[in-house]
Design an enzyme around this catalytic site. Sequence first.
Site, mmCIF file in Angstrom:
data_model
loop_
_atom_site.group_PDB
_atom_site.id
_atom_site.type_symbol
_atom_site.label_atom_id
_atom_site.label_comp_id
_atom_site.label_asym_id
_atom_site.label_seq_id
_atom_site.Cartn_x
_atom_site.Cartn_y
_atom_site.Cartn_z
ATOM 1 N N GLU B 30 67.849 -38.373 -17.976
ATOM 2 C CA GLU B 30 69.077 -38.740 -17.302
ATOM 3 C C GLU B 30 68.701 -39.853 -16.325
ATOM 4 O O GLU B 30 67.828 -39.668 -15.476
ATOM 5 C CB GLU B 30 69.557 -37.509 -16.547
ATOM 6 C CG GLU B 30 70.988 -37.519 -16.158
ATOM 7 C CD GLU B 30 71.300 -36.288 -15.327
ATOM 8 O OE1 GLU B 30 71.883 -36.459 -14.258
ATOM 9 O OE2 GLU B 30 70.927 -35.161 -15.722
ATOM 10 N N ASP B 41 75.294 -35.756 -4.262
ATOM 11 C CA ASP B 41 73.841 -35.747 -4.135
ATOM 12 C C ASP B 41 73.342 -35.413 -2.745
ATOM 13 O O ASP B 41 73.893 -35.851 -1.742
ATOM 14 C CB ASP B 41 73.267 -37.099 -4.576
ATOM 15 C CG ASP B 41 73.296 -37.227 -6.087
ATOM 16 O OD1 ASP B 41 72.689 -36.363 -6.745
ATOM 17 O OD2 ASP B 41 73.943 -38.159 -6.595
#
Lengths: 397, 256
Positions: B30, B41
């Site tokens: 990824e 995040d």
Amino acid sequence: MSENEKSGYFGPYGGQFVPETLMSALAQLQREYRAAMADETFIAEFDRCLREIAGRPSEMYFARRLTEQLGGAKIYLKREDMNHTGAHKINNTLGQALLTLRMGKKRVIAETGAGQHGVATATAAAVFGLDCEVYMGTEDIRRQALNVFRMELLGARVIPVTTGQRTLKDACNEAMRDWMGSVEHTHYILGSVVGPAPFPEMVREFQCCIGRESREQMLKIESRLPDTIVACIGGGSNAAGIFVPMIDDETVEMIGVEAGGRSMGLGDHAASLVAGQPGVLHGARSYVLQDADGQTAQVHSVSAGLDYPGVGPEHAYWKDTGRVRYTTCSDDDALDAVVALSRAEGIIPALESAHAVAEAMKIAPKMKPEQILLINLSGRGDKDCNEIADILERRKK
Amino acid sequence: MPFLTAGYPDLETTAALLKDFEARGVRIVELGIPFSDPIADGPTIQTSYTDALSSGVTSEKIFDMVRSYRKSSNPQSAIRNPQLALVAMVSYSIVFKHGVESYLAEAAGAGFDGIIIPDLPLEEAADLEPLASSAGLANVMLIAPTTPPERRLEIARHSRGFIYYISIAGITGERVRLPEQSIRTVAELRTHTDTPVCIGFGVSNAETVAHVCEVADGAIVGSAIIHRITDAKDAPRDELVGKVGEFIGELLSPLK
Ligand SMILES: Cc1ncc(COP(=O)(O)O)c(C=O)c1O
């Protein structure tokens, strides 16, 4: 009014561009919000809070000396600065705090720039006995020290944000990150008409008391509606609140004033509608200040509450349809307006609100004496006094 | 399935890491496209994004890197037959700004096989799905612990390539243990779909990889890898690649 409200869109703007983790919380919020707005008991309780806690209705004040000095339109001020906690932000936080109770959640979080929304959230949390944490960029903690102290005194915890430019956008990121992990028991009280649906519509509805009162007060005092309404635009909540109840009155011209900052070069201002392009930020499609790769641009404004690279999606819609005209006011003109209003009327406006005052001072002389110009004075300037003093001192040199 | 921030600490290192991973038998990587405001995040990945952006990484440069990586790893033939599938993890803010159709086409043209847009939930993805499939990109969708059961199935039906199950309600970052509820949910989900299910967020060592892979088809490890890159950032490239590659070897060991 606007199209497609059910699906959270205003024309092509709005939507819910957020991680899947938040989708069920947004669905819950949407359900509770709809149910609450249809519930007479909720509406009555909200009205009571606005009256007894915020101190509404706020005055409609004829600015006689300012009108005489400018020699044009009759200038009125909608005195949101007279609300408890000193700005319009309390209207929204009371509404959302009531919803928090309805959802059975015990903790609220918020982002804040100028600290007004943080103070208003901390106040509502204290009133209803909710835990409260407020995210604030360290640059804003510096410029709005008084409000940091107020939040702490009210029992909230202020969490410093050191990412990005350390201002409002970054505080908003951190609040969303917190919410990702706390959605089960926490409500995020967003402070403006931005973010994913239903926030833009919900915050606007909670702010519409400004416009509803203004409409009634104007009809009572002048037997007619104003010719022009001017409001400053950060995310756009004080503007949406005063505009919407008169948006179908086509004779009323509406002007939104964004932060023109130091210059109109990218990075020097925060004028998303005037200088930005359609993009996606914080969960909604709207006008955004971005670079060609889609990274959020740096922004600047002397006023922490306007220092934001996005704007509410409904304003994007009004820009495209032409219903509202959007313009900018520079840092310098805003400062001059602070001084002018203080001396003419004995009212020290917030730096945010001074952007609207500056635009009004520009257009009033071009209007006829029988015309009416209404300024939404969204907040008072106490919080800005240190910052204003510093800048005026630097100017002297 | 390792996650890498594209261009962290620089694009050449990213390419070298891809090569190392491919040689170790990693099947999917990824690649995170750095974004200024990644709200899903945690600090580890966020800092790597900020760092990459400040050295001038853009989607275009990442596409160039992937294109030349694909060429170099498959020099004999023009036919794309890569060992390693590459999936871009990118914010919708970036995709929308570039234009959805052209972004997808460029990503596919550069050699990406799939795309994960973490801020594009089911409701907003309807317009993008046909564009992704005609560009030849698998649009991987995410399911969270907060996703209600019927909605999980709906997302599973729309997801292509694999289904990304987010193990914890929260942001990316290393966690000591994953909630058992998530493991049970994935086991249950697998009885309803033939699409592979991979678990990400919080998976940080060989032990959790093994645990997750008892029920899932794959484990996605992000922050634990990025943190090792950060630790070796100032070392020569070979040394960094060696250290990170070694960690990947450890993560893979329970799967052999
Ligand atoms: C007094 C005042 N006016 C205006 C704003 C800008 O917000 P909005 O555009 O949502 O009204 C702020 C934000 O902090 C504020 O404190």
